[in-house]
Design an enzyme around this catalytic site. Structure first.
Site, PDB file in Angstrom:
ATOM      1  CG  HIS A  74      51.118   9.348  36.523  1.00 31.35           C
ATOM      2  ND1 HIS A  74      51.673   8.275  37.164  1.00 31.35           N
ATOM      3  CD2 HIS A  74      49.864   9.469  37.015  1.00 31.35           C
ATOM      4  CE1 HIS A  74      50.784   7.760  37.998  1.00 31.35           C
ATOM      5  NE2 HIS A  74      49.684   8.459  37.917  1.00 31.35           N
ATOM      6  CE1 TYR A 202      58.835   3.577  36.391  1.00 31.88           C
ATOM      7  CE2 TYR A 202      59.846   1.428  36.093  1.00 31.88           C
ATOM      8  CZ  TYR A 202      58.902   2.366  35.738  1.00 31.88           C
ATOM      9  OH  TYR A 202      58.011   2.082  34.720  1.00 31.88           O
ATOM     10  N   PRO A 294      58.501  -5.953  31.694  1.00 32.28           N
ATOM     11  CG  PRO A 294      57.301  -6.611  33.574  1.00 32.28           C
ATOM     12  CD  PRO A 294      58.281  -7.107  32.571  1.00 32.28           C
ATOM     13  CE  LYS A 298      58.420   2.591  25.761  1.00 31.60           C
ATOM     14  NZ  LYS A 298      57.539   3.421  26.574  1.00 31.60           N
ATOM     15  CE1 TYR A 386      58.282   4.173  32.174  1.00 29.24           C
ATOM     16  CE2 TYR A 386      56.705   5.966  32.334  1.00 29.24           C
ATOM     17  CZ  TYR A 386      57.146   4.717  32.730  1.00 29.24           C
ATOM     18  OH  TYR A 386      56.442   4.010  33.666  1.00 29.24           O
TER      19      TYR A 386
HETATM   20  C1  FAD Z   1      52.061  -9.032  34.888  1.00 27.89           C
HETATM   21  C2  FAD Z   1      52.172  -8.218  33.637  1.00 27.89           C
HETATM   22  C3  FAD Z   1      52.367  -6.836  33.732  1.00 27.89           C
HETATM   23  C4  FAD Z   1      52.456  -6.060  32.577  1.00 27.89           C
HETATM   24  N1  FAD Z   1      52.643  -4.710  32.702  1.00 27.89           N
HETATM   25  C5  FAD Z   1      52.689  -3.939  31.578  1.00 27.89           C
HETATM   26  C6  FAD Z   1      52.756  -2.505  31.655  1.00 27.89           C
HETATM   27  O1  FAD Z   1      52.833  -1.900  32.724  1.00 27.89           O
HETATM   28  N2  FAD Z   1      52.744  -1.783  30.500  1.00 27.89           N
HETATM   29  C7  FAD Z   1      52.652  -2.394  29.265  1.00 27.89           C
HETATM   30  O2  FAD Z   1      52.617  -1.702  28.235  1.00 27.89           O
HETATM   31  N3  FAD Z   1      52.579  -3.756  29.166  1.00 27.89           N
HETATM   32  C8  FAD Z   1      52.587  -4.542  30.279  1.00 27.89           C
HETATM   33  N4  FAD Z   1      52.448  -5.906  30.177  1.00 27.89           N
HETATM   34  C9  FAD Z   1      52.357  -6.499  28.856  1.00 27.89           C
HETATM   35  C10 FAD Z   1      50.961  -6.398  28.279  1.00 27.89           C
HETATM   36  O3  FAD Z   1      50.015  -6.888  29.205  1.00 27.89           O
HETATM   37  C11 FAD Z   1      50.917  -7.201  26.983  1.00 27.89           C
HETATM   38  O4  FAD Z   1      51.951  -6.731  26.144  1.00 27.89           O
HETATM   39  C12 FAD Z   1      49.581  -7.058  26.268  1.00 27.89           C
HETATM   40  O5  FAD Z   1      48.591  -7.808  26.937  1.00 27.89           O
HETATM   41  C13 FAD Z   1      49.683  -7.547  24.819  1.00 27.89           C
HETATM   42  O6  FAD Z   1      48.410  -7.589  24.230  1.00 27.89           O
HETATM   43  P1  FAD Z   1      48.076  -8.685  23.147  1.00 27.89           P
HETATM   44  O7  FAD Z   1      46.682  -8.418  22.739  1.00 27.89           O
HETATM   45  O8  FAD Z   1      49.139  -8.705  22.129  1.00 27.89           O
HETATM   46  O9  FAD Z   1      48.207 -10.081  23.899  1.00 27.89           O
HETATM   47  P2  FAD Z   1      47.302 -10.690  25.069  1.00 27.89           P
HETATM   48  O10 FAD Z   1      46.866  -9.614  26.005  1.00 27.89           O
HETATM   49  O11 FAD Z   1      48.070 -11.831  25.621  1.00 27.89           O
HETATM   50  O12 FAD Z   1      46.012 -11.198  24.324  1.00 27.89           O
HETATM   51  C14 FAD Z   1      46.013 -12.366  23.545  1.00 27.89           C
HETATM   52  C15 FAD Z   1      44.624 -12.964  23.561  1.00 27.89           C
HETATM   53  O13 FAD Z   1      44.590 -14.124  22.738  1.00 27.89           O
HETATM   54  C16 FAD Z   1      43.906 -15.145  23.421  1.00 27.89           C
HETATM   55  N5  FAD Z   1      44.360 -16.439  22.899  1.00 27.89           N
HETATM   56  C17 FAD Z   1      45.477 -17.121  23.192  1.00 27.89           C
HETATM   57  N6  FAD Z   1      45.522 -18.272  22.517  1.00 27.89           N
HETATM   58  C18 FAD Z   1      44.396 -18.328  21.771  1.00 27.89           C
HETATM   59  C19 FAD Z   1      43.885 -19.280  20.868  1.00 27.89           C
HETATM   60  N7  FAD Z   1      44.518 -20.436  20.627  1.00 27.89           N
HETATM   61  N8  FAD Z   1      42.708 -19.015  20.267  1.00 27.89           N
HETATM   62  C20 FAD Z   1      42.032 -17.869  20.525  1.00 27.89           C
HETATM   63  N9  FAD Z   1      42.489 -16.935  21.379  1.00 27.89           N
HETATM   64  C21 FAD Z   1      43.659 -17.147  21.993  1.00 27.89           C
HETATM   65  C22 FAD Z   1      44.231 -14.915  24.875  1.00 27.89           C
HETATM   66  O14 FAD Z   1      43.292 -15.511  25.748  1.00 27.89           O
HETATM   67  C23 FAD Z   1      44.212 -13.407  24.949  1.00 27.89           C
HETATM   68  O15 FAD Z   1      42.937 -12.886  25.259  1.00 27.89           O
HETATM   69  C24 FAD Z   1      52.367  -6.698  31.305  1.00 27.89           C
HETATM   70  C25 FAD Z   1      52.171  -8.081  31.209  1.00 27.89           C
HETATM   71  C26 FAD Z   1      52.068  -8.847  32.346  1.00 27.89           C
HETATM   72  C27 FAD Z   1      51.863 -10.333  32.208  1.00 27.89           C
END
Ligand code: FAD
Length: 403
Positions: A74, A202, A294, A298, A386
């Site tokens: 985009h 938006y 969200p 980011k 952005y």
């Molecule tokens: C509805 C929604 C919409 C979003 N939209 C956006 C967007 O448009 N753009 C954007 O950039 N971000 C967005 N986000 C945020 C983005 O999804 C997160 O920032 C991203 O998933 C972070 O990645 P992570 O690997 O740090 O954490 P997570 O994706 O949460 O991964 C953590 C992992 O650790 C695992 N875990 C947890 N506890 C344990 C444990 N005790 N032992 C072993 N494993 C464990 C979990 O199962 C998971 O697989 C959104 C989030 C949500 C909820």
């Protein structure tokens, strides 16, 4: 069973999987421990907007083949208020940088495939995961398919998201928590409908914020601002489409295409930072250390920048014995985190209606949006944040080419 490795990674979300693959590319061994199943991790519907730097990183890591083929680039986005859509040309304002819409679940699928291809260990459905010895000799313990496992490692990467155990293992008082919860959440849906616009819209509306987005050429992703604890049962499909039409239909007749709703959920919104992002020999990365609302898209991108900084630091340690990059890790990541917090807070507070807002606040928001869409300087400021501010570490210093 005892596993000896260099880096033990808790969590196979984007942060843990990206880190594991970056370390692999540097010849650093790791074990990834995830408490959910492979299917659950892949099917979880979440982020979809990748900054230019995240796209460049995935390509430089050699995991961007499907992203390049299927991601939707985009060059701009729309801001809509008082029923008029205003386009902000991200690429023109930032010298050609853009965002790419590619579901987080697709990113995770690509990274799991890449991990599997390396043959390095990745345990799904690990039970009773715990960590210990972060001051001196880190260990991760868990049960898997009935057996007890212990991962002995030099460092632990806490990539286990907001509800994980790693941050919670830090003694009370060693972390400073900064937090803001918002008095609303997002009701998000996936609908089987071709997107009616090529770019995100938006929308500011007196009844609340709405966002038009997509996941592919046949699936539309839409969000509505709702109360934070809103039961999803309060929103039958007809009510959702009614509200979408009310908030989003523009004076020129534009509205989202409608179709069968295949997924719906309500997510509360918060800003959260835990500092520092290091405790002894454990490093926190991604949502384990910080959450952004969200609106600024980011969260996933911040997780990617954290692990790029961490991978460079670990490579410096193993290749050259240097510890300065490990020591700087938290400060470098927190600087970017706070900039992303500020941007996400600004997007959120400019576009959403707050319960105690009065007519003054409504007019102030409209004036803010009027200024934004009428000023090249203001649009440039939004655009450069952005698409993503420049990375804190170069790909070259992180051992990757390109970028
Ligand atoms: C509805 C929604 C919409 C979003 N939209 C956006 C967007 O448009 N753009 C954007 O950039 N971000 C967005 N986000 C945020 C983005 O999804 C997160 O920032 C991203 O998933 C972070 O990645 P992570 O690997 O740090 O954490 P997570 O994706 O949460 O991964 C953590 C992992 O650790 C695992 N875990 C947890 N506890 C344990 C444990 N005790 N032992 C072993 N494993 C464990 C979990 O199962 C998971 O697989 C959104 C989030 C949500 C909820």
């Amino acid at each position: 069973m005892i596993h000896q490795t260099q880096v033990g990674i808790v969590g196979a979300g984007p942060a843990g999987l990206l880190l594991g693959h970056l370390l692999h590319l540097h010849g650093i061994d790791s074990v990834i421990v995830e408490n959910r199943s492979r299917d659950y991790v892949i099917d979880r519907v979440r982020a979809g907007v990748l900054e230019q730097g995240t796209v460049d990183l995935l390509i430089a890591m050699g995991v961007g083949e499907r992203l390049t083929r299927c991601g939707l680039r985009h060059n701009g986005l729309y801001v809509s208020f008082q029923r008029r859509r205003h386009r902000i040309d991200l690429a023109e304002l930032t010298g050609g940088r853009a965002i790419t819409v590619y579901g987080q679940n697709e990113v995770v699928r690509d990274l799991i495939d890449a991990r599997t291809g390396t043959g390095r260990p990745l345990f799904f459905e690990a039970e009773d995961v715990s960590i210990d010895g972060t001051d001196s000799s880190p260990v991760i313990r868990f049960r898997h398919e009935g057996g007890e496992h212990e991962v002995r490692c030099d460092y632990i990467a806490g990539c286990d998201g907001f509800h994980g155990i790693c941050r919670q293992s830090v003694p009370h008082g060693d972390l400073t928590i900064y937090e803001r919860t918002y008095p609303f959440g997002w009701l998000g849906i996936l609908a089987e409908a071709p997107p009616s616009c090529d770019e995100l819209v938006y929308t500011h509306h007196e009844r609340g914020f709405a966002l038009f987005s997509m996941r592919s050429t046949s699936v539309t992703r839409l969000y509505l601002q709702v109360p934070p604890d809103e039961p999803i049962e309060n929103w039958p499909d007809d009510a959702i489409w009614n509200e979408m039409r009310t908030r989003m239909t523009a004076a020129d007749g534009w509205a989202p295409n409608e179709g069968r709703i295949i997924q719906k959920s309500v997510t509360p919104m918060r800003s959260f930072v835990a500092a520092p992002m290091r405790h002894g020999r454990m490093f926190l990365a991604g949502d384990a250390a910080h959450i952004v609302p969200p609106t600024g898209a980011k969260g996933l991108n911040l997780a990617a920048s954290d692990v790029l900084v961490l991978a460079r630091a670990l490579r410096g340690f193993y290749d050259q014995g240097r510890t300065d990059w490990l020591d700087e890790y938290s400060d470098v990541c927190l600087r970017r985190t706070w900039r992303a917090q500020r941007f996400s807070w600004w997007m959120t507070s400019t576009l959403h209606r707050f319960p105690d807002d009065g007519p003054f606040d409504l007019q102030r928001q409209i004036a803010d949006l009027d200024y934004l869409t009428g000023s090249r300087a203001a649009m440039t400021s939004l655009a450069e944040q952005y698409v993503g501010l420049p990375s804190e570490v170069s790909f070259e210093s992180a051992g990757l080419s390109g970028g």
